[in-house]
Design a protein around this motif. Structure first.
Motif, mmCIF file in Angstrom:
data_model
loop_
_atom_site.group_PDB
_atom_site.id
_atom_site.type_symbol
_atom_site.label_atom_id
_atom_site.label_comp_id
_atom_site.label_asym_id
_atom_site.label_seq_id
_atom_site.Cartn_x
_atom_site.Cartn_y
_atom_site.Cartn_z
ATOM 1 N N LEU A 42 0.834 -1.203 0.000
ATOM 2 C CA LEU A 42 0.000 0.000 0.000
ATOM 3 C C LEU A 42 0.864 1.247 0.000
ATOM 4 O O LEU A 42 0.564 2.239 -0.685
ATOM 5 C CB LEU A 42 -0.919 -0.019 1.218
ATOM 6 N N ASP A 43 1.966 1.212 0.747
ATOM 7 C CA ASP A 43 2.857 2.366 0.857
ATOM 8 C C ASP A 43 3.510 2.712 -0.478
ATOM 9 O O ASP A 43 3.876 3.865 -0.712
ATOM 10 C CB ASP A 43 3.937 2.069 1.900
ATOM 11 N N PHE A 44 3.625 1.744 -1.374
ATOM 12 C CA PHE A 44 4.210 1.990 -2.686
ATOM 13 C C PHE A 44 3.157 2.361 -3.736
ATOM 14 O O PHE A 44 3.454 2.420 -4.928
ATOM 15 C CB PHE A 44 4.999 0.762 -3.154
ATOM 16 N N GLY A 45 1.924 2.626 -3.306
ATOM 17 C CA GLY A 45 0.880 3.073 -4.226
ATOM 18 C C GLY A 45 0.323 1.972 -5.095
ATOM 19 O O GLY A 45 -0.119 2.228 -6.216
ATOM 20 N N LEU A 46 0.313 0.737 -4.580
ATOM 21 C CA LEU A 46 -0.164 -0.408 -5.351
ATOM 22 C C LEU A 46 -1.454 -0.950 -4.776
ATOM 23 O O LEU A 46 -1.724 -0.857 -3.578
ATOM 24 C CB LEU A 46 0.896 -1.513 -5.358
ATOM 25 N N CYS A 47 -2.245 -1.551 -5.647
ATOM 26 C CA CYS A 47 -3.502 -2.200 -5.270
ATOM 27 C C CYS A 47 -3.356 -3.706 -5.468
ATOM 28 O O CYS A 47 -2.879 -4.162 -6.518
ATOM 29 C CB CYS A 47 -4.645 -1.664 -6.124
ATOM 30 N N GLN A 256 -11.832 -1.427 -1.873
ATOM 31 C CA GLN A 256 -11.366 -0.081 -1.554
ATOM 32 C C GLN A 256 -9.859 -0.117 -1.356
ATOM 33 O O GLN A 256 -9.260 -1.181 -1.202
ATOM 34 C CB GLN A 256 -12.040 0.431 -0.288
ATOM 35 N N LYS A 257 -9.244 1.034 -1.382
ATOM 36 C CA LYS A 257 -7.793 1.129 -1.196
ATOM 37 C C LYS A 257 -7.403 0.630 0.189
ATOM 38 O O LYS A 257 -7.953 1.064 1.199
ATOM 39 C CB LYS A 257 -7.337 2.570 -1.383
#
Length: 443
Positions: A42-47, A256-257
């Motif tokens: 999540l911290d790396f902007g991935l889903c 959701q994110k």
């Protein structure tokens, strides 16, 4: 126990645009490892679009299919691999950190950025810091009447390299490249006597943010978007009939994110271990999760009361992983965002990034009319501003707050009024809350 090696994490790039990248982790197991891995992703902007988890209690095998949340994201895959490797038990990670020279404990640094003011500046800086794996703990922004800005970011480095000149120069270089000629100077130094926390919250804001049990079937007085109303129907089923040694938890809810992170951190904080898990999503935006779990002592979740508590906790964390409210702060209007802190002390990643993005898209400035004492600002900025120019003190505060026997990370933003979204208007306030929540939830 065999120590983890560099082969413990394998990242298989997507074959074509739009297809997921496959991340495989094969290492010794420990309680909460799944949560820690999901948090890093999540911290790396991935889903995570799909996932499989299995363990025998000593060794685990996890596969995540991931895609970037934004097409403009610059994912540093080698850095992600190194971060995941650093989370694997029995792994000293000499290839991740400079073990001989890095500090023994995480150091707090002060980034001082002097630039020309413009809308969206705070988010643009935050985006660069996220890409560099720098975590923001507090922000103080001082604007002068002539349109200049002094941004003070209190940060830590996930790579633990800010003590090196190369890392500091690279950070300032990246900021200058993105912000262009608007940057006057950039400095990074050790922060002295940093402490979390801020002044107490108004009672109305506390009630709005920290209410854990909803009354009368209503979530809270906040305006709910259609997605939130659908999320209220999240289904959690606990079944002990399919396995003699494990309890099956079945979850069906809106995607959701950070959903898997929220589920896994809840289980981690409840000392629940996952032996096998499967995460699937469909084209309608729903998520199905099957988890075979045990207590940390290896026993099933048999007690009906404990089942109800676990089920209610999971529903609450899926329904309200983040709390958003707008409240008055004297003559000003304040945006408040809160998220629960893990028992290990870690907060949720990328919250500041997402809030500043939402405010940038709305065209809202972060503003305050309170003044910083000039001697303090002069010390922090080392006389970069004129002694005759008294700045306007703008602060986006990030602090820890204890409420309802839990610790929370709370973000506070004083908002500037605008013609398009007058803050005295309740409909405009609801629109701001909804946009901020949608951005953080990935809708």
């Amino acid at each position: 126990m065999v120590a983890a090696s560099e082969d413990s994490v394998v990242i298989q790039p997507a074959k074509r645009a739009g297809e997921p990248t496959v991340v495989t982790v094969n290492c010794p197991d420990q309680t909460g490892l799944g949560c820690d891995l999901c948090r890093a992703i999540l911290d790396f902007g991935l889903c995570i679009t799909r996932g499989d988890v299995s363990t025998d209690g000593k060794w685990c095998y996890l596969v995540f299919w991931v895609v970037p949340r934004s097409t403009s994201s610059n994912i540093q895959w080698p850095s992600l691999k190194n971060r995941l490797l650093s989370l694997c038990p029995s792994c000293s990670i000499p290839f991740y950190f400079d073990m001989a020279n890095r500090p023994m404990t995480s150091q707090m640094y002060l980034l001082k950025l002097f630039s020309v003011d413009r809308k969206g500046l705070l988010h643009d800086v935050t985006k660069v810091l996220c890409e560099l794996e720098l975590t923001i703990h507090r922000v103080k922004v001082s604007t002068t009447p002539d349109g200049r800005v002094v941004d003070l970011f209190f940060i830590t480095d996930a790579m633990e390299l800010l003590h090196t000149k190369a890392r500091r120069d690279d950070t300032c270089g990246r900021l200058s490249a993105v912000l262009g000629e608007s940057v006057n100077s950039c400095e990074i130094e050790l922060a002295e006597s940093f402490q979390h926390g801020f002044s107490s919250l108004p009672p109305a804001a506390m009630e709005e943010l920290f209410r854990l049990e909803m009354s009368g079937g209503e979530v809270c007085s906040q305006s709910l978007s259609p997605e939130m109303k659908r999320l209220k129907k999240a289904d959690v089923n606990v079944d002990n009939s399919l396995s003699h040694s494990h309890t099956l938890i079945q979850i069906h809810c809106v995607d959701q994110k950070g959903l898997l992170y929220d589920i896994m951190r809840t289980l981690k904080d409840c000392s629940i271990q996952v032996a096998y898990g499967r995460f699937l999503s469909d084209k309608r935006g729903s998520r199905e999760v099957d988890l075979f779990v045990q207590h940390s002592d290896g026993k099933k979740v048999i007690d009906p009361d404990k089942q109800d508590i676990l089920s209610s906790r999971l529903k609450l964390e899926m329904l309200h992983p983040l709390r958003v409210a707008i409240a008055n702060r004297g003559p000003d209007v304040e945006l408040l965002v809160a998220n629960p802190v893990e028992l290990c002390g870690k907060g949720r990643p990328r919250v500041f990034h997402d809030v500043t993005l939402a405010l940038k898209l709305l065209g809202i400035c972060i503003f305050s009319v309170s003044k910083m004492q000039l001697p303090l600002l002069h010390y922090l900025t080392r006389s970069k501003t004129s002694p005759n120019t008294i700045p306007c003190y703008v602060q986006a505060e990030i602090g820890r707050h204890t409420a309802f026997e839990r610790q929370w990370e709370v973000y506070r933003f004083l908002l500037d009024d605008s013609r398009e979204l007058p803050l005295a208007n309740s409909q405009a306030r609801s629109q701001i809350v909804d946009r901020v929540r949608r951005t953080m939830m990935g809708w």
